[in-house]
Write a protein that holds these residues in place. Structure first.
Motif, PDB file in Angstrom:
ATOM      1  N   UNK A 129      -4.892 -67.196  -1.404  1.00  0.00           N
ATOM      2  CA  UNK A 129      -5.245 -66.144  -2.350  1.00  0.00           C
ATOM      3  C   UNK A 129      -4.770 -64.787  -1.863  1.00  0.00           C
ATOM      4  N   UNK A 130      -4.271 -63.986  -2.795  1.00  0.00           N
ATOM      5  CA  UNK A 130      -3.807 -62.636  -2.490  1.00  0.00           C
ATOM      6  C   UNK A 130      -4.259 -61.678  -3.575  1.00  0.00           C
ATOM      7  N   UNK A 131      -4.496 -60.437  -3.155  1.00  0.00           N
ATOM      8  CA  UNK A 131      -4.925 -59.410  -4.095  1.00  0.00           C
ATOM      9  C   UNK A 131      -3.700 -58.810  -4.786  1.00  0.00           C
ATOM     10  N   UNK A 132      -3.811 -58.720  -6.105  1.00  0.00           N
ATOM     11  CA  UNK A 132      -2.736 -58.163  -6.917  1.00  0.00           C
ATOM     12  C   UNK A 132      -3.324 -57.222  -7.960  1.00  0.00           C
ATOM     13  N   UNK A 133      -2.442 -56.396  -8.519  1.00  0.00           N
ATOM     14  CA  UNK A 133      -2.840 -55.498  -9.610  1.00  0.00           C
ATOM     15  C   UNK A 133      -2.307 -56.081 -10.917  1.00  0.00           C
ATOM     16  N   UNK A 134      -3.196 -56.173 -11.904  1.00  0.00           N
ATOM     17  CA  UNK A 134      -2.800 -56.743 -13.191  1.00  0.00           C
ATOM     18  C   UNK A 134      -3.587 -56.044 -14.283  1.00  0.00           C
ATOM     19  N   UNK A 135      -2.847 -55.487 -15.248  1.00  0.00           N
ATOM     20  CA  UNK A 135      -3.463 -54.808 -16.388  1.00  0.00           C
ATOM     21  C   UNK A 135      -4.477 -53.745 -15.929  1.00  0.00           C
ATOM     22  N   UNK A 136      -3.986 -52.891 -15.027  1.00  0.00           N
ATOM     23  CA  UNK A 136      -4.797 -51.766 -14.537  1.00  0.00           C
ATOM     24  C   UNK A 136      -6.093 -52.232 -13.873  1.00  0.00           C
ATOM     25  N   UNK A 137      -6.089 -53.395 -13.332  1.00  0.00           N
ATOM     26  CA  UNK A 137      -7.263 -53.916 -12.648  1.00  0.00           C
ATOM     27  C   UNK A 137      -6.800 -54.727 -11.443  1.00  0.00           C
ATOM     28  N   UNK A 138      -7.687 -54.841 -10.459  1.00  0.00           N
ATOM     29  CA  UNK A 138      -7.382 -55.652  -9.305  1.00  0.00           C
ATOM     30  C   UNK A 138      -7.829 -57.084  -9.539  1.00  0.00           C
ATOM     31  N   UNK A 139      -7.005 -58.045  -9.139  1.00  0.00           N
ATOM     32  CA  UNK A 139      -7.342 -59.460  -9.295  1.00  0.00           C
ATOM     33  C   UNK A 139      -7.046 -60.175  -7.983  1.00  0.00           C
ATOM     34  N   UNK A 140      -7.685 -61.330  -7.866  1.00  0.00           N
ATOM     35  CA  UNK A 140      -7.414 -62.239  -6.762  1.00  0.00           C
ATOM     36  C   UNK A 140      -6.657 -63.421  -7.345  1.00  0.00           C
ATOM     37  N   UNK A 141      -5.422 -63.655  -6.871  1.00  0.00           N
ATOM     38  CA  UNK A 141      -4.564 -64.673  -7.481  1.00  0.00           C
ATOM     39  C   UNK A 141      -4.208 -65.743  -6.456  1.00  0.00           C
TER      40      UNK A 141
END
Length: 473
Positions: A129-141
């Motif tokens: 799992x890595x932290x990413x930015x998606x749609x002006x929000x932070x996500x764990x992918x």
């Protein structure tokens, strides 16, 4: 008024720190609190990192499970088209009540999008799992590569699942707050135990304080070292040593006052008697004899008072220490000049042996009084015709002052006692008070020197005083 308020605020921390420096209990407690505070800060930082790692691990396991469920639902139809119906369970497993949004993406090995969000950022490492930015929000992918039956050999699909951080951060806060609560409880318990320990540990010190306070001013008997801990016993031993020195000093003062009163009583009685005789006597010759005796007694008591004052000044702590640069040769020459008339009257030949100046540091007045008493004693107890020689030399960084006479000398058994106050050898002729050599010893000791009595060649006494010499410049 405003300046007074500023002054009060300025002085407040200084008064607090002043009380802290004065209180052993406050200092120990402050050090314990500072140590605990440092340990808590480190533990809280470490527990935050642990809680963060644990929350990421839980989220990554959930992401991997969701990706597996989606991957298992991928199929290939008869025409070779890859299709997927995302099971609701793959999404619902993120429904923890924190309002998280879930995003997914399913693509083939050749880059065709099967389902999901095409713009979803992909992790660089599979199953991590890595932290990413998606749609002006932070996500764990997290991405999972999974083989699918029906695709060409080694054909795989890549399933990526991402979720916002709400549940992850909530789990991190819960884990960290739980650890924080435990830390606070431990600190409070440690503080209570520390205070109790300080009270019990300082109890012997307070008992020592009470034992000293409850004593009368005349009680100087030693305290028991067993009443305190082993670390504080050197303090009790130092107190006992100090009280012993005070006791000895008080005893010496009592002896001094008693001896001084005894020494003064006789001349005063003689003065009173001689004054009465002179007042009653009508014969001129006898009245002159009584007046001469009265003058002699007055001179004797004046000399005794002067010696008592000198001895008092020579005692440690009686006056501010001085570091005059004194040339012993010049002082010896001056003293011999003032004593020349008395030596001539008694038939004593006095002389000085020297080979250049010899400087020492000390109280110039006291050093002169020391030499005056040495020469006066030698003249007083040497019968005519006699000789008194003063020698001043420098030997290996030490100033050596020698006063030699050819009088009766002092027996070896008496030499230690003649340095005591008011001690006189039985049968000794002369009108001395027994203070001359005592003054010499006090002055020499105060200047860091020593006094030694020995026999002179051919009979008589040699008094040797050794003092630290001042380096030549």
């Amino acid at each position: 008024m405003h300046s007074d308020m500023r002054l009060a605020w300025y002085n407040y921390p200084r008064s607090v720190f002043g009380r802290l420096r004065e209180s052993l209990r406050a200092q120990l407690l402050a050090w314990v609190i500072l140590t605990l505070f440092g340990a808590i800060c480190f533990n809280l930082y470490d527990s935050f990192r642990t809680a963060d790692a644990a929350s990421k691990l839980v989220t990554d396991h959930t992401l991997l499970a969701s990706a597996r469920v989606i991957a298992e639902a991928v199929r290939v139809d008869a025409g070779g088209t890859v299709e997927v119906d995302v099971p609701p369970a793959a999404i619902e497993m993120f429904d923890t009540g924190y309002g998280d949004q879930v995003f997914y993406q399913v693509i083939t090995a050749w880059g065709n999008l099967v389902a999901g969000y095409p713009e979803l950022p992909l992790p660089t490492i599979e199953r991590v799992g890595q932290d990413r930015a998606f749609r002006n929000a932070g996500v764990r992918a997290l991405t999972l590569n999974h083989p699918v039956v029906g695709l060409p050999k080694d054909g795989e699909i890549a399933v990526t699942v991402a979720v916002t951080h709400n549940a992850q951060y909530a789990l991190r806060r819960r884990l960290w707050f739980s650890d924080f609560t435990k830390q606070v409880v431990l600190v409070l318990l440690a503080g209570v135990v520390t205070i109790i320990g300080l009270q019990r540990g300082l109890a012997p010190v307070l008992r020592l304080r009470d034992a000293v306070r409850e004593r009368g001013r005349d009680r100087l008997d030693p305290l028991s070292p067993s009443m305190v801990q082993s670390e504080l016993r050197p303090l009790v031993l130092a107190l006992n040593d100090h009280m012993e020195r005070v006791q000895n000093q008080m005893a010496a003062q009592r002896r001094f006052v008693s001896n001084a009163a005894h020494q003064l009583r006789t001349p005063l009685a003689l003065i009173s008697t001689q004054a009465s005789v002179a007042a009653r006597e009508k014969n001129t010759e006898r009245r002159d004899e009584a007046l001469q005796a009265l003058r002699n007694s007055t001179h004797q008591i004046s000399r005794l008072a002067s010696q008592l004052l000198t001895l008092s000044r020579a005692e440690p702590g009686s006056r501010r220490p001085r570091t005059d640069v004194v040339d012993l040769v010049a002082v010896a020459r001056e003293v011999l000049g003032t004593q020349a008339e008395e030596a001539l009257r008694r038939g004593i030949d006095i002389g000085l042996e020297e080979n250049g100046s010899v400087d020492v540091e000390g109280d110039g007045t006291m050093l002169r009084e020391m030499l005056v008493n040495l020469v006066d004693n030698a003249i007083r107890y040497t019968p005519a015709p006699g000789r008194v020689t003063v020698a001043v030399t420098r030997q290996n960084g030490t100033a050596v002052l020698r006063v030699e006479d050819n009088g009766p000398g002092i027996h070896q058994m008496e030499r230690e006692h003649v340095l005591e106050r008011f001690y006189r050898i039985i049968g000794t002729e002369g009108e001395g008070s027994g203070l001359g050599l005592a003054i010499v010893l006090e002055v020499a000791t105060g200047a860091g020197g020593t006094v030694w009595l020995d026999d002179a060649k051919g009979g008589g006494l040699v008094v040797t005083v050794r003092l630290p010499a001042r380096a030549k410049h």
